[in-house]
Structures are given as C-alpha cells and as structure tokens.
Design a protein around this motif. Structure first.
Motif, PDB file in Angstrom:
ATOM      1  N   TYR A 143       0.717  -1.350   0.011  1.00 29.36           N
ATOM      2  CA  TYR A 143       0.028  -0.071  -0.058  1.00 29.36           C
ATOM      3  C   TYR A 143       1.016   1.255  -0.044  1.00 29.36           C
ATOM      4  O   TYR A 143       0.446   2.187  -0.054  1.00 29.36           O
ATOM      5  N   ASN A 144       1.992   1.061  -0.050  1.00 26.42           N
ATOM      6  CA  ASN A 144       2.925   2.285   0.166  1.00 26.42           C
ATOM      7  C   ASN A 144       2.899   3.555  -0.937  1.00 26.42           C
ATOM      8  O   ASN A 144       2.794   2.926  -2.156  1.00 26.42           O
ATOM      9  N   PRO A 145       2.464   4.553  -0.777  1.00 25.37           N
ATOM     10  CA  PRO A 145       2.180   5.347  -2.080  1.00 25.37           C
ATOM     11  C   PRO A 145       3.478   5.810  -2.588  1.00 25.37           C
ATOM     12  O   PRO A 145       3.505   6.377  -3.827  1.00 25.37           O
ATOM     13  N   THR A 146       4.654   5.455  -2.326  1.00 25.46           N
ATOM     14  CA  THR A 146       5.928   5.833  -2.918  1.00 25.46           C
ATOM     15  C   THR A 146       6.667   4.865  -3.876  1.00 25.46           C
ATOM     16  O   THR A 146       6.949   4.875  -4.930  1.00 25.46           O
ATOM     17  N   TYR A 147       6.793   3.835  -3.098  1.00 25.34           N
ATOM     18  CA  TYR A 147       7.361   2.395  -3.837  1.00 25.34           C
ATOM     19  C   TYR A 147       6.589   1.103  -3.845  1.00 25.34           C
ATOM     20  O   TYR A 147       7.199   0.121  -3.793  1.00 25.34           O
ATOM     21  N   GLY A 148       5.266   1.347  -3.148  1.00 24.94           N
ATOM     22  CA  GLY A 148       4.488   0.054  -3.004  1.00 24.94           C
ATOM     23  C   GLY A 148       4.006  -0.589  -4.467  1.00 24.94           C
ATOM     24  O   GLY A 148       4.174   0.162  -5.842  1.00 24.94           O
ATOM     25  N   VAL A 149       4.006  -1.774  -4.291  1.00 29.02           N
ATOM     26  CA  VAL A 149       3.387  -2.620  -5.430  1.00 29.02           C
ATOM     27  C   VAL A 149       2.045  -1.927  -6.218  1.00 29.02           C
ATOM     28  O   VAL A 149       1.793  -1.793  -7.480  1.00 29.02           O
ATOM     29  N   LEU A 150       1.194  -1.579  -5.278  1.00 34.22           N
ATOM     30  CA  LEU A 150      -0.068  -1.035  -5.775  1.00 34.22           C
ATOM     31  C   LEU A 150       0.079   0.370  -6.523  1.00 34.22           C
ATOM     32  O   LEU A 150      -0.573   0.565  -7.560  1.00 34.22           O
ATOM     33  N   ASP A 151       0.996   1.028  -5.987  1.00 36.59           N
ATOM     34  CA  ASP A 151       1.326   2.379  -6.594  1.00 36.59           C
ATOM     35  C   ASP A 151       1.628   1.948  -7.960  1.00 36.59           C
ATOM     36  O   ASP A 151       1.536   2.930  -8.922  1.00 36.59           O
ATOM     37  N   ASP A 152       2.831   1.069  -8.176  1.00 36.03           N
ATOM     38  CA  ASP A 152       3.283   0.782  -9.399  1.00 36.03           C
ATOM     39  C   ASP A 152       2.199   0.358 -10.426  1.00 36.03           C
ATOM     40  O   ASP A 152       2.257   0.881 -11.639  1.00 36.03           O
TER      41      ASP A 152
END
Length: 302
Positions: free
Chosen positions: A135-144
């Motif tokens: 869930y990380n907004p910077t380097y998370g899988v969902l962000d990618d």
C-alpha cells in the motif's frame, strides 16, 4: 460390588487426571484468569500512577462514565463491530466457496492446501509489514500498478475509507484459509450416500447445495464464525502495525483504544474499563450466537 469398585477406579483416575493437569491449570490461571480479574478490579477503582507502577485506591464508577461519554470509545466500538461483521461475512462466504472447489479436487488438493496455508501461517506483524509495502504510496506494488494504468498514485492508508478497506483486505487474505480448512473438514464428513440419492432423484447442483450440503455444514460454519468473531473483535496487531489506528482514529479498534489509554495516556482506569467492556461484549455476543444456533438446530431436528 463390581459397580462400586468400578466407581472407585473412576474416582482415582479423575484425581490422577486433576493432579497431572494442576501445573498446566495453574499456569493458565496465572497468565489469563488473574490478569482478567485484575483488569476488572482496575476498571472499578481509582487508579493512580506511582513510581513503581500504579495503585488501586477505592471503588468508583467514574472509569465507565468516562468511557461511555468518550466519542473515541463510541467510534472504536462502531469500527470494531463493522470490521468484525464485514470481514467474517466475506471470509465465511469466500472460504466456503473455496472449500467446495477443493473438495472436488483429487490430485492437486494437497498442493492447493499447502499454498493456502502460507497466508495463515504468517505472523500477523509480518503480514501487516507486507501489506504496508504493497500500500505504500511511494514505492509500493499497488502504486506501480496504478501508475502503469495511468490512474495516479493511490493514497490508501492516508484516507479514512480506503484505509479501512485496505485493513479488511489484508485480514481477509490472511484468515480465509482458516475458514477453508474448517469448512473442508466438514465437507469431507458429509456421507456420500446423500449425494448419490439426490443424483438419482435428479436434483441439480444448487438444489443439492441448499438441501444437503449447506444444512450439513451449518455446525461447521457456526464453529468457523465463532472462532473468527472472537479473533476479529480483539483486533489489535494488524492495524497497530499497518495504520497505527490512523489516519486519525479511523482504524482504531477497541483493543488499540485500551492500549493507548493505558500505556500512552496512562489512564489506567478508563483503559481497563475499555478492555473489560470489550471482553464482556465478546462473551455476550458468543452466548447469543450459540443460543440462536442451538434454537435453529433444534427446529431443524424437530
């Protein structure tokens, strides 16, 4: 004469059993029953912090008055109940569906069960760290994934409703295999004769499920629901690591509220009141659930 000697033998066996169980029961009482009783005593006492801990000074009902009048407690209760109802309902429905599929498998069932046990076997703290990375907004899988789809960076754990949904998703991923195992065990125990008779009578798949499978699974599903409600209502470690009760207090459960009150704010009395009331709500909910289930089971048998 034979009956009296048999009864004497059973009494000796019972005494031996209690004697062998006494050390384990003593440890259980020391680490569970005593803390519960002490928490109840704290919840109805004037608790003051001292240099070596805290002391109980007289009885009072002020701790519960503070708790009931606190908006944080009312929201934590609402969130905990909502979280419990939603996650348990999804896990039972999804777990039952997966168990029905696994029950029909032959050669791949063992491998599928082994794969499904991976989420359940993971420590909750590690599970929370894993989903925190996703869930990380910077380097998370969902962000990618969102960036590749041109949807922009998602703000999940920093927004109230997405944070609650993210927390529920992580819980469903971890604990659905637990429901699958229980329901699959119930499916295996259903006699094959019922299905053969239904097939001879020309019953379809849905008819067989609602008339045979589901009624036979009711005790198993009830057991799964009971265990999951007990676990979900005591929610602490997952939101504590993943969201720390945030953003704001949006994912603060009753357990986290009690922890913060006692160990962050040093309000030992109100914190103990929250913990005691939570345990009481769990006991009442389980008793009501068991009573309703027994009444329905009795109606079916009659």
């Amino acid at each position: 004469m034979a009956s009296s000697s048999h009864d004497a033998f059973r009494r000796r066996q019972a005494r031996l059993g209690w004697a062998l169980s006494a050390p384990a029961l003593t440890v259980i009482a020391a680490v569970t029953i005593f803390p519960i009783c002490y928490a109840i005593a704290m919840s109805v006492s004037n608790v003051s912090a001292t240099g070596s801990g805290f002391s109980l000074n007289g009885l009072t009902g002020n701790n519960y008055s503070i708790m009931f009048n606190a908006p944080q407690w009312r929201y934590a209760l609402f969130f905990t109940v909502l979280y419990t109802v939603v996650t348990v309902a999804i896990e039972v429905a999804l777990g039952t569906a997966i168990a029905l599929v696994l029950e029909r498998l032959t050669w791949a069932r063992g491998w599928m069960m082994a794969l499904m046990l991976i989420p359940w076997s993971m420590i909750t703290v590690i599970n929370a760290q894993l989903w925190g990375y996703i869930y990380n907004p910077t380097y998370g899988v969902l962000d990618d994934i969102f960036s590749r789809l041109g949807l922009g960076a998602p703000v999940i754990l920093g927004t109230k409703v997405p944070a609650i949904m993210a927390l529920m998703g992580a819980d469903v991923w971890k604990t659905t295999p637990f429901v699958v195992i229980i329901v699959l065990a119930g499916l295996v125990m259903i006699p094959r004769d019922y299905y053969e008779a239904a097939a001879v009578d020309g019953a379809g798949g849905w008819t067989i499920f609602w008339k045979i499978t589901f009624p036979q699974l009711r005790p198993t599903i009830a057991l799964a629901v009971l265990f999951r409600v007990l676990q979900a209502f005591g929610l602490f470690d997952l939101p504590f690591v993943l969201t720390n009760g945030g953003p704001g207090d949006s994912t603060q459960s009753l357990a986290i509220l009690a922890y913060n009150a006692m160990f962050r704010d040093l309000d030992f009395g109100p914190g103990a009141a929250v913990a005691t009331s939570t345990a009481l709500l769990v006991v009442i909910g389980c008793l009501v659930f068991l009573k309703v289930f027994r009444a329905q089971a009795g109606t079916e048998e009659s």
